[in-house]
Design a protein around this motif. Sequence first.
Motif, PDB file in Angstrom:
ATOM      1  N   SER A   1     -19.190 -20.955  14.112  1.00 19.20           N
ATOM      2  CA  SER A   1     -18.755 -20.859  12.719  1.00 19.20           C
ATOM      3  C   SER A   1     -19.873 -21.304  11.796  1.00 19.20           C
ATOM      4  O   SER A   1     -20.628 -22.224  12.105  1.00 19.20           O
ATOM      5  N   GLN A   2     -19.958 -20.678  10.646  1.00 18.22           N
ATOM      6  CA  GLN A   2     -20.980 -21.033   9.661  1.00 18.22           C
ATOM      7  C   GLN A   2     -20.332 -21.594   8.402  1.00 18.22           C
ATOM      8  O   GLN A   2     -20.838 -21.449   7.305  1.00 18.22           O
ATOM      9  N   CYS A   3     -19.189 -22.260   8.571  1.00 18.76           N
ATOM     10  CA  CYS A   3     -18.411 -22.682   7.410  1.00 18.76           C
ATOM     11  C   CYS A   3     -19.161 -23.672   6.542  1.00 18.76           C
ATOM     12  O   CYS A   3     -18.923 -23.726   5.341  1.00 18.76           O
ATOM     13  N   CYS A   4     -19.986 -24.477   7.120  1.00 18.64           N
ATOM     14  CA  CYS A   4     -20.592 -25.556   6.341  1.00 18.64           C
ATOM     15  C   CYS A   4     -21.930 -25.175   5.731  1.00 18.64           C
ATOM     16  O   CYS A   4     -22.550 -25.983   5.039  1.00 18.64           O
ATOM     17  N   MET A   5     -22.417 -23.991   5.981  1.00 19.36           N
ATOM     18  CA  MET A   5     -23.733 -23.611   5.484  1.00 19.36           C
ATOM     19  C   MET A   5     -23.769 -23.480   3.971  1.00 19.36           C
ATOM     20  O   MET A   5     -24.812 -23.615   3.351  1.00 19.36           O
ATOM     21  N   PHE A   6     -22.583 -23.200   3.363  1.00 17.59           N
ATOM     22  CA  PHE A   6     -22.562 -22.945   1.932  1.00 17.59           C
ATOM     23  C   PHE A   6     -21.936 -24.092   1.143  1.00 17.59           C
ATOM     24  O   PHE A   6     -21.528 -23.940   0.012  1.00 17.59           O
ATOM     25  N   ALA A   7     -21.833 -25.250   1.780  1.00 18.44           N
ATOM     26  CA  ALA A   7     -21.222 -26.386   1.102  1.00 18.44           C
ATOM     27  C   ALA A   7     -22.110 -26.850  -0.037  1.00 18.44           C
ATOM     28  O   ALA A   7     -23.305 -27.072   0.126  1.00 18.44           O
ATOM     29  N   ASP A   8     -21.506 -26.986  -1.224  1.00 18.69           N
ATOM     30  CA  ASP A   8     -22.261 -27.441  -2.396  1.00 18.69           C
ATOM     31  C   ASP A   8     -21.974 -28.911  -2.671  1.00 18.69           C
ATOM     32  O   ASP A   8     -22.872 -29.704  -2.906  1.00 18.69           O
ATOM     33  N   VAL A   9     -20.693 -29.269  -2.707  1.00 13.48           N
ATOM     34  CA  VAL A   9     -20.296 -30.643  -2.975  1.00 13.48           C
ATOM     35  C   VAL A   9     -19.168 -30.977  -2.015  1.00 13.48           C
ATOM     36  O   VAL A   9     -18.302 -30.152  -1.759  1.00 13.48           O
ATOM     37  N   VAL A  10     -19.172 -32.167  -1.482  1.00 12.73           N
ATOM     38  CA  VAL A  10     -18.092 -32.582  -0.596  1.00 12.73           C
ATOM     39  C   VAL A  10     -17.457 -33.827  -1.176  1.00 12.73           C
ATOM     40  O   VAL A  10     -17.897 -34.947  -0.920  1.00 12.73           O
ATOM     41  N   PRO A  11     -16.456 -33.663  -2.027  1.00 15.47           N
ATOM     42  CA  PRO A  11     -15.779 -34.800  -2.609  1.00 15.47           C
ATOM     43  C   PRO A  11     -14.863 -35.445  -1.587  1.00 15.47           C
ATOM     44  O   PRO A  11     -14.786 -35.000  -0.449  1.00 15.47           O
ATOM     45  N   PRO A  12     -14.139 -36.499  -1.967  1.00 21.27           N
ATOM     46  CA  PRO A  12     -13.164 -37.089  -1.050  1.00 21.27           C
ATOM     47  C   PRO A  12     -12.234 -36.017  -0.477  1.00 21.27           C
ATOM     48  O   PRO A  12     -11.946 -35.013  -1.125  1.00 21.27           O
ATOM     49  N   GLN A  13     -11.745 -36.244   0.729  1.00 24.52           N
ATOM     50  CA  GLN A  13     -10.905 -35.309   1.491  1.00 24.52           C
ATOM     51  C   GLN A  13     -11.736 -34.212   2.162  1.00 24.52           C
ATOM     52  O   GLN A  13     -11.203 -33.370   2.860  1.00 24.52           O
ATOM     53  N   ASN A  14     -13.069 -34.213   1.949  1.00 26.03           N
ATOM     54  CA  ASN A  14     -13.940 -33.301   2.686  1.00 26.03           C
ATOM     55  C   ASN A  14     -13.612 -31.833   2.418  1.00 26.03           C
ATOM     56  O   ASN A  14     -13.550 -31.027   3.329  1.00 26.03           O
ATOM     57  N   TYR A  15     -13.403 -31.486   1.175  1.00 26.97           N
ATOM     58  CA  TYR A  15     -13.198 -30.085   0.795  1.00 26.97           C
ATOM     59  C   TYR A  15     -14.543 -29.371   0.693  1.00 26.97           C
ATOM     60  O   TYR A  15     -15.542 -29.968   0.281  1.00 26.97           O
ATOM     61  N   THR A  16     -14.536 -28.082   1.025  1.00 28.16           N
ATOM     62  CA  THR A  16     -15.758 -27.286   0.966  1.00 28.16           C
ATOM     63  C   THR A  16     -15.444 -25.901   0.435  1.00 28.16           C
ATOM     64  O   THR A  16     -14.424 -25.306   0.798  1.00 28.16           O
ATOM     65  N   ILE A  17     -16.328 -25.385  -0.408  1.00 31.40           N
ATOM     66  CA  ILE A  17     -16.195 -24.006  -0.890  1.00 31.40           C
ATOM     67  C   ILE A  17     -17.039 -23.104  -0.001  1.00 31.40           C
ATOM     68  O   ILE A  17     -18.215 -23.369   0.238  1.00 31.40           O
ATOM     69  N   GLN A  18     -16.425 -22.046   0.491  1.00 33.99           N
ATOM     70  CA  GLN A  18     -17.126 -21.037   1.271  1.00 33.99           C
ATOM     71  C   GLN A  18     -17.302 -19.814   0.369  1.00 33.99           C
ATOM     72  O   GLN A  18     -16.324 -19.243  -0.121  1.00 33.99           O
ATOM     73  N   HIS A  19     -18.548 -19.407   0.140  1.00 28.01           N
ATOM     74  CA  HIS A  19     -18.840 -18.351  -0.825  1.00 28.01           C
ATOM     75  C   HIS A  19     -18.746 -16.938  -0.256  1.00 28.01           C
ATOM     76  O   HIS A  19     -18.818 -15.967  -1.009  1.00 28.01           O
TER      77      HIS A  19
END
Length: 315
Positions: A1-19
Amino acid sequence: SQCCMFADVVPPQNYTIQHTMLPFDKAMEDCSPGVLTTLATEQQAAEILRLISMSVPPQRQLTFWVGLRKAKSECVVLDLPLRGFRWTEDGSQESQVDRWLGDPQKTCTTTRCAALQVEFNQSVVTKWGLLAVPCKNSYKFIYKNTTEPAAPGLGSGTTLGSRSIQVTCWSGIQLQLHCWGNPAVWRFLDDSPANLTAICQLCAGGFQKDAFGNCVDVDECSPGNSCRFTCLNTLGSYRCVCSDENGKHYDEGSAACADTETDNNSLLSGILVPVLVVVAVLVLLVVVVVVAVKCCLKKRSKTRSEKMLMKNKDG
């Protein structure tokens, strides 16, 4: 998986935006063991909106998949906060947030997924809410990292494989669970999520656990029941009843059933006595016929013997 390659900001709860733009099901698969995010609380919604405003270039409008879907066999219910949709993380319909940009179209036969649409004025969120859309649409998505669930601490457990376990409740009930899916949660053999707080609870009287940990009705009207007339199985119990000529049911101990039993006995007697009389008459007739035939045969034999004797004397 390449889910974390596009992470910009990781606030509390470890949310990530996948572009990457993907359909709903593909978005769920692409970040396993992560899950599409929920927006079940005001705090979660605030954190997600803060992440979006910090992570994306200034745009007028953006749409993201979140972990909310309505199954094909379920109905849209406009009175509920989630309108009949369920969070894919745990299958629940709980939400403090009731914010839709438009009510979903009523349907009980079509799968629908929910997307979060956000409007901006530069980097400031000015409007946001949920939209019900076809799951084949492609959007960016927001996910949160999760870890594989620990084995449920219910009674004792036997490991059946790296992702399966046999749970033995203190009551002796045995249930097989396996860890599977997106999200990765403990599930029964039919792949429905297991409610670990309830699967070992005893059922009420008249109910028993099935293979999926559900309390189901016991059929007390199976062969060998104690009813004199008719057994009617009810939810958690049963009734012994009789029926009148119109099909109306009465409890077995009622006067109506006593009258019915008396009527049945009278009817039986009224039928049995004539039958017995007819049988007796038939038996008597058979005896008379047999005796008559026997006498005739005996008389004929005697006559024949006398004729032969006279013939011998004349000779």
